[in-house]
Design a protein around this motif. Structure first.
Motif, PDB file in Angstrom:
ATOM      1  N   GLU A   1     -10.795   0.777  -7.266  1.00 11.22           N
ATOM      2  CA  GLU A   1     -11.714   1.843  -6.843  1.00 11.22           C
ATOM      3  C   GLU A   1     -11.016   3.199  -6.881  1.00 11.22           C
ATOM      4  O   GLU A   1     -11.566   4.189  -7.392  1.00 11.22           O
ATOM      5  CB  GLU A   1     -12.227   1.559  -5.432  1.00 11.22           C
ATOM      6  N   LYS A   2      -9.797   3.246  -6.356  1.00 14.50           N
ATOM      7  CA  LYS A   2      -9.049   4.505  -6.319  1.00 14.50           C
ATOM      8  C   LYS A   2      -8.692   4.980  -7.725  1.00 14.50           C
ATOM      9  O   LYS A   2      -8.828   6.161  -8.052  1.00 14.50           O
ATOM     10  CB  LYS A   2      -7.781   4.316  -5.489  1.00 14.50           C
ATOM     11  N   ASN A   3      -8.225   4.056  -8.560  1.00 11.75           N
ATOM     12  CA  ASN A   3      -7.827   4.429  -9.922  1.00 11.75           C
ATOM     13  C   ASN A   3      -9.020   4.888 -10.752  1.00 11.75           C
ATOM     14  O   ASN A   3      -8.903   5.816 -11.563  1.00 11.75           O
ATOM     15  CB  ASN A   3      -7.121   3.257 -10.605  1.00 11.75           C
TER      16      ASN A   3
ATOM     17  N   GLU B   1       0.838  -1.193   0.000  1.00 11.38           N
ATOM     18  CA  GLU B   1       0.000   0.000   0.000  1.00 11.38           C
ATOM     19  C   GLU B   1       0.877   1.249   0.000  1.00 11.38           C
ATOM     20  O   GLU B   1       0.598   2.219  -0.707  1.00 11.38           O
ATOM     21  CB  GLU B   1      -0.902   0.000   1.231  1.00 11.38           C
ATOM     22  N   ARG B   2       1.979   1.199   0.770  1.00 11.58           N
ATOM     23  CA  ARG B   2       2.891   2.342   0.810  1.00 11.58           C
ATOM     24  C   ARG B   2       3.585   2.534  -0.535  1.00 11.58           C
ATOM     25  O   ARG B   2       3.812   3.671  -0.957  1.00 11.58           O
ATOM     26  CB  ARG B   2       3.938   2.127   1.903  1.00 11.58           C
ATOM     27  N   TYR B   3       3.910   1.443  -1.213  1.00 12.03           N
ATOM     28  CA  TYR B   3       4.522   1.548  -2.539  1.00 12.03           C
ATOM     29  C   TYR B   3       3.610   2.332  -3.482  1.00 12.03           C
ATOM     30  O   TYR B   3       4.066   3.248  -4.184  1.00 12.03           O
ATOM     31  CB  TYR B   3       4.787   0.157  -3.111  1.00 12.03           C
ATOM     32  N   PHE B   4       2.326   1.997  -3.499  1.00 11.00           N
ATOM     33  CA  PHE B   4       1.395   2.690  -4.390  1.00 11.00           C
ATOM     34  C   PHE B   4       1.145   4.129  -3.937  1.00 11.00           C
ATOM     35  O   PHE B   4       0.922   5.019  -4.765  1.00 11.00           O
ATOM     36  CB  PHE B   4       0.086   1.910  -4.506  1.00 11.00           C
ATOM     37  N   GLU B   5       1.196   4.367  -2.631  1.00  8.35           N
ATOM     38  CA  GLU B   5       1.094   5.749  -2.149  1.00  8.35           C
ATOM     39  C   GLU B   5       2.275   6.569  -2.649  1.00  8.35           C
ATOM     40  O   GLU B   5       2.114   7.727  -3.049  1.00  8.35           O
ATOM     41  CB  GLU B   5       1.066   5.773  -0.615  1.00  8.35           C
ATOM     42  N   ARG B   6       3.466   5.972  -2.623  1.00  8.72           N
ATOM     43  CA  ARG B   6       4.668   6.648  -3.127  1.00  8.72           C
ATOM     44  C   ARG B   6       4.521   6.953  -4.621  1.00  8.72           C
ATOM     45  O   ARG B   6       4.926   8.034  -5.085  1.00  8.72           O
ATOM     46  CB  ARG B   6       5.901   5.786  -2.893  1.00  8.72           C
ATOM     47  N   CYS B   7       3.969   6.008  -5.364  1.00 11.38           N
ATOM     48  CA  CYS B   7       3.729   6.234  -6.790  1.00 11.38           C
ATOM     49  C   CYS B   7       2.795   7.424  -6.990  1.00 11.38           C
ATOM     50  O   CYS B   7       3.048   8.290  -7.842  1.00 11.38           O
ATOM     51  CB  CYS B   7       3.130   4.984  -7.440  1.00 11.38           C
TER      52      CYS B   7
END
Length: 208
Positions: free
Chosen positions: A117-119, A55-61
């Motif tokens: 959902e987010k995308n 989840e943190r990886y995608f937040e960083r993205c």
């Protein structure tokens, strides 16, 4: 950043560098200089920590793309800057999600649902902004367009069940399919910018 957030951040780097399957909780505790007991008190099990790390990886993205798009002059420029970064990160993202699907299907399923959902929300915001700014025509089914764009982009990034023409790179295919989609809903005003940004992506030039 709290102690827990620091552990999640470091765990994310370890999983990316060494592989999700190969890394044990013992390895993470040792590399971080903390006890395994402390790690389990904070995260219960590897799946919990793994979920938070991915989840943190995608937040960083998301944070990186937001920063990259901060000076974009319009939503189309922001879209193409984002697409460029998606392509740049596709190998890492594909490896992470592929390993989750194979070895941690519960975490994979949760990430897939929440990510979709987010995308989809992000795609809707950009399409609506493009319509408001006169880059996209208003008379198309927004929900259908969101679904088509999301699933097409996901398939291209994952490179699964996709037979590319001989000699065509994944990058070129991604650019061609994405720009074809946007051209299909573009106004004359939008077409001019889409073609300009497409040319710059294909030549790997930095967007202005």
């Amino acid at each position: 950043m709290s102690h827990t957030e620091k552990i999640v951040e470091q765990a994310m780097q370890i999983f990316i560098k060494q592989g999700i399957k190969a890394v044990r909780m013992d390895d993470i505790a040792r590399q971080m200089g903390i006890s395994k007991r402390t790690l389990y008190e904070l995260f219960t099990d590897k799946e919990t920590l793994l979920y938070m790390a991915v989840e943190r990886y995608f937040e960083r993205c998301d944070e990186r793309r937001t920063a990259m798009c901060a000076d974009a002059r319009n939503v189309l420029e922001a879209i193409f800057i984002g697409l460029s970064d998606v392509m740049a990160q596709s190998e890492t993202t594909d490896r992470i999600m592929g390993n989750l699907r194979r070895f941690y299907p519960a975490v994979y399923g949760r990430m897939l649902r929440e990510g979709a959902e987010k995308n989809r929300r992000g795609i809707r915001e950009k399409l609506e902004q493009g319509i408001a700014d006169g880059f996209f025509v208003p008379d198309f089914n927004l929900d259908l367009a969101i679904t088509m764009l999301y699933h097409t982009a996901s398939a291209l990034v994952a490179r699964r069940d996709l037979l590319l023409p001989e000699g065509m790179s994944d990058r070129k295919a991604f650019i061609q399919v994405m720009t074809t989609f946007f051209r299909g809903i573009a106004t004359a005003k939008g077409l001019e910018l889409i073609d300009r940004y497409k040319d710059r992506l294909e030549s790997a030039e930095e967007l202005p």
